[in-house]
Scaffold this motif. Structure first.
Motif, PDB file in Angstrom:
ATOM      1  N   ALA A  30       4.830   3.503   7.408  1.00  0.00           N
ATOM      2  CA  ALA A  30       5.549   3.659   6.137  1.00  0.00           C
ATOM      3  C   ALA A  30       5.040   2.656   5.100  1.00  0.00           C
ATOM      4  O   ALA A  30       4.884   3.005   3.918  1.00  0.00           O
ATOM      5  CB  ALA A  30       7.055   3.486   6.345  1.00  0.00           C
ATOM      6  N   LEU A  31       4.744   1.433   5.531  1.00  0.00           N
ATOM      7  CA  LEU A  31       4.204   0.426   4.612  1.00  0.00           C
ATOM      8  C   LEU A  31       2.784   0.781   4.196  1.00  0.00           C
ATOM      9  O   LEU A  31       2.404   0.604   3.031  1.00  0.00           O
ATOM     10  CB  LEU A  31       4.242  -0.960   5.258  1.00  0.00           C
ATOM     11  CG  LEU A  31       5.632  -1.508   5.584  1.00  0.00           C
ATOM     12  CD1 LEU A  31       5.526  -2.812   6.355  1.00  0.00           C
ATOM     13  CD2 LEU A  31       6.449  -1.683   4.324  1.00  0.00           C
ATOM     14  N   MET A  32       1.990   1.279   5.158  1.00  0.00           N
ATOM     15  CA  MET A  32       0.627   1.711   4.830  1.00  0.00           C
ATOM     16  C   MET A  32       0.652   2.772   3.740  1.00  0.00           C
ATOM     17  O   MET A  32      -0.097   2.694   2.759  1.00  0.00           O
ATOM     18  CB  MET A  32      -0.074   2.292   6.066  1.00  0.00           C
ATOM     19  CG  MET A  32      -0.506   1.292   7.098  1.00  0.00           C
ATOM     20  SD  MET A  32      -1.228   2.100   8.559  1.00  0.00           S
ATOM     21  CE  MET A  32      -2.583   3.036   7.828  1.00  0.00           C
ATOM     22  N   ASP A  33       1.484   3.777   3.935  1.00  0.00           N
ATOM     23  CA  ASP A  33       1.559   4.877   2.962  1.00  0.00           C
ATOM     24  C   ASP A  33       2.020   4.381   1.598  1.00  0.00           C
ATOM     25  O   ASP A  33       1.464   4.761   0.565  1.00  0.00           O
ATOM     26  CB  ASP A  33       2.496   5.974   3.463  1.00  0.00           C
ATOM     27  CG  ASP A  33       1.938   6.739   4.657  1.00  0.00           C
ATOM     28  OD1 ASP A  33       0.722   6.647   4.933  1.00  0.00           O
ATOM     29  OD2 ASP A  33       2.735   7.419   5.336  1.00  0.00           O
ATOM     30  N   ALA A  34       3.024   3.518   1.587  1.00  0.00           N
ATOM     31  CA  ALA A  34       3.552   3.010   0.318  1.00  0.00           C
ATOM     32  C   ALA A  34       2.501   2.207  -0.445  1.00  0.00           C
ATOM     33  O   ALA A  34       2.419   2.281  -1.671  1.00  0.00           O
ATOM     34  CB  ALA A  34       4.796   2.164   0.562  1.00  0.00           C
ATOM     35  N   ALA A  35       1.680   1.427   0.288  1.00  0.00           N
ATOM     36  CA  ALA A  35       0.647   0.595  -0.347  1.00  0.00           C
ATOM     37  C   ALA A  35      -0.657   1.357  -0.580  1.00  0.00           C
ATOM     38  O   ALA A  35      -1.546   0.857  -1.263  1.00  0.00           O
ATOM     39  CB  ALA A  35       0.373  -0.638   0.509  1.00  0.00           C
ATOM     40  N   GLY A  36      -0.769   2.552  -0.006  1.00  0.00           N
ATOM     41  CA  GLY A  36      -1.998   3.340  -0.149  1.00  0.00           C
ATOM     42  C   GLY A  36      -3.121   2.876   0.763  1.00  0.00           C
ATOM     43  O   GLY A  36      -4.290   3.114   0.469  1.00  0.00           O
ATOM     44  N   PHE A  37      -2.792   2.229   1.882  1.00  0.00           N
ATOM     45  CA  PHE A  37      -3.806   1.753   2.827  1.00  0.00           C
ATOM     46  C   PHE A  37      -4.205   2.874   3.775  1.00  0.00           C
ATOM     47  O   PHE A  37      -3.365   3.656   4.215  1.00  0.00           O
ATOM     48  CB  PHE A  37      -3.290   0.593   3.673  1.00  0.00           C
ATOM     49  CG  PHE A  37      -2.962  -0.667   2.927  1.00  0.00           C
ATOM     50  CD1 PHE A  37      -3.333  -0.881   1.606  1.00  0.00           C
ATOM     51  CD2 PHE A  37      -2.260  -1.669   3.561  1.00  0.00           C
ATOM     52  CE1 PHE A  37      -3.020  -2.055   0.942  1.00  0.00           C
ATOM     53  CE2 PHE A  37      -1.939  -2.857   2.913  1.00  0.00           C
ATOM     54  CZ  PHE A  37      -2.319  -3.048   1.599  1.00  0.00           C
ATOM     55  N   LEU A  38      -5.471   2.891   4.127  1.00  0.00           N
ATOM     56  CA  LEU A  38      -6.001   3.854   5.091  1.00  0.00           C
ATOM     57  C   LEU A  38      -6.297   3.165   6.415  1.00  0.00           C
ATOM     58  O   LEU A  38      -6.583   1.961   6.443  1.00  0.00           O
ATOM     59  CB  LEU A  38      -7.287   4.484   4.558  1.00  0.00           C
ATOM     60  CG  LEU A  38      -7.180   5.205   3.216  1.00  0.00           C
ATOM     61  CD1 LEU A  38      -8.551   5.650   2.756  1.00  0.00           C
ATOM     62  CD2 LEU A  38      -6.220   6.380   3.315  1.00  0.00           C
ATOM     63  N   VAL A  39      -6.262   3.927   7.499  1.00  0.00           N
ATOM     64  CA  VAL A  39      -6.681   3.402   8.797  1.00  0.00           C
ATOM     65  C   VAL A  39      -8.133   2.952   8.677  1.00  0.00           C
ATOM     66  O   VAL A  39      -8.960   3.641   8.065  1.00  0.00           O
ATOM     67  CB  VAL A  39      -6.521   4.475   9.891  1.00  0.00           C
ATOM     68  CG1 VAL A  39      -7.177   4.034  11.190  1.00  0.00           C
ATOM     69  CG2 VAL A  39      -5.047   4.793  10.111  1.00  0.00           C
ATOM     70  N   ASN A  40      -8.440   1.786   9.202  1.00  0.00           N
ATOM     71  CA  ASN A  40      -9.768   1.163   9.183  1.00  0.00           C
ATOM     72  C   ASN A  40     -10.172   0.577   7.831  1.00  0.00           C
ATOM     73  O   ASN A  40     -11.284   0.063   7.699  1.00  0.00           O
ATOM     74  CB  ASN A  40     -10.866   2.117   9.679  1.00  0.00           C
ATOM     75  CG  ASN A  40     -10.665   2.493  11.121  1.00  0.00           C
ATOM     76  OD1 ASN A  40     -10.338   1.646  11.947  1.00  0.00           O
ATOM     77  ND2 ASN A  40     -10.845   3.762  11.447  1.00  0.00           N
ATOM     78  N   GLU A  41      -9.302   0.621   6.841  1.00  0.00           N
ATOM     79  CA  GLU A  41      -9.622   0.035   5.541  1.00  0.00           C
ATOM     80  C   GLU A  41      -9.611  -1.488   5.640  1.00  0.00           C
ATOM     81  O   GLU A  41      -8.766  -2.077   6.308  1.00  0.00           O
ATOM     82  CB  GLU A  41      -8.601   0.482   4.499  1.00  0.00           C
ATOM     83  CG  GLU A  41      -8.907  -0.022   3.105  1.00  0.00           C
ATOM     84  CD  GLU A  41      -8.036   0.610   2.040  1.00  0.00           C
ATOM     85  OE1 GLU A  41      -8.334   0.371   0.851  1.00  0.00           O
ATOM     86  OE2 GLU A  41      -7.075   1.339   2.362  1.00  0.00           O
ATOM     87  N   ARG A  42     -10.561  -2.116   4.960  1.00  0.00           N
ATOM     88  CA  ARG A  42     -10.615  -3.578   4.910  1.00  0.00           C
ATOM     89  C   ARG A  42      -9.474  -4.082   4.038  1.00  0.00           C
ATOM     90  O   ARG A  42      -9.222  -3.557   2.947  1.00  0.00           O
ATOM     91  CB  ARG A  42     -11.944  -4.037   4.325  1.00  0.00           C
ATOM     92  CG  ARG A  42     -12.033  -5.549   4.184  1.00  0.00           C
ATOM     93  CD  ARG A  42     -13.261  -5.943   3.376  1.00  0.00           C
ATOM     94  NE  ARG A  42     -13.182  -7.348   3.051  1.00  0.00           N
ATOM     95  CZ  ARG A  42     -14.024  -8.271   3.512  1.00  0.00           C
ATOM     96  NH1 ARG A  42     -15.016  -7.929   4.302  1.00  0.00           N
ATOM     97  NH2 ARG A  42     -13.877  -9.532   3.174  1.00  0.00           N
ATOM     98  N   THR A  60      -3.348   1.743 -11.978  1.00  0.00           N
ATOM     99  CA  THR A  60      -2.154   0.984 -11.626  1.00  0.00           C
ATOM    100  C   THR A  60      -2.115   0.822 -10.113  1.00  0.00           C
ATOM    101  O   THR A  60      -2.051   1.823  -9.390  1.00  0.00           O
ATOM    102  CB  THR A  60      -0.874   1.704 -12.093  1.00  0.00           C
ATOM    103  OG1 THR A  60      -0.944   1.912 -13.503  1.00  0.00           O
ATOM    104  CG2 THR A  60       0.365   0.896 -11.757  1.00  0.00           C
ATOM    105  N   PRO A  61      -2.147  -0.410  -9.612  1.00  0.00           N
ATOM    106  CA  PRO A  61      -2.104  -0.613  -8.170  1.00  0.00           C
ATOM    107  C   PRO A  61      -0.701  -0.341  -7.614  1.00  0.00           C
ATOM    108  O   PRO A  61       0.290  -0.379  -8.340  1.00  0.00           O
ATOM    109  CB  PRO A  61      -2.467  -2.089  -8.007  1.00  0.00           C
ATOM    110  CG  PRO A  61      -2.080  -2.711  -9.287  1.00  0.00           C
ATOM    111  CD  PRO A  61      -2.261  -1.663 -10.350  1.00  0.00           C
TER     112      PRO A  61
END
Length: 117
Positions: A31-43, A102-103
């Motif tokens: 849920a935090l990944m999705d909210a921040a826009g992070f992808l699996v394996n992203e630096r 916008t981040p």
């Protein structure tokens, strides 16, 4: 010219796990990944508010709703359970796009639940 911008961040998350013997990375609640826009394996860059340590690793998915922020491998030596961290992903884009971008900024409570913005 490419400009490096903050793409997304999770601000003041609490470290919930540290596993020195895991392969490496940071486990982040889906849920935090999705909210921040992070992808699996992203630096991502991690900034430990409690110690000042700054380091980079890659994202792996933790179960959605778990609140997990787990440091694995060598990163587990750079924070203790309970430390507050800022997790940031950056992206490169052209200056025109950068000016309009916008981040995603995710604020969390003590249990890593997303606070209303």
């Amino acid at each position: 010219m490419q400009i490096a911008l903050m793409k997304g961040k999770i601000h003041r998350a609490s470290v919930t796990q540290a596993d020195l013997h895991y392969e490496g990375s940071i486990s982040i609640d889906r849920a935090l990944m999705d909210a921040a826009g992070f992808l699996v394996n992203e630096r991502v860059e991690i900034y430990n508010i409690d110690t000042g340590a700054r380091f980079a690793t890659y994202v792996i998915e933790a179960p959605q709703g778990s609140g997990m922020i787990g440091l694995n491998g060598a990163a587990a030596r750079l924070a203790m359970i309970g430390d507050k961290v800022i997790i940031v992903a950056y992206a490169s884009c052209e200056e025109v796009e950068a000016r309009a971008f916008t981040p995603r900024v995710v604020l969390v409570d003590e249990e890593n639940r997303i606070l209303p913005s």
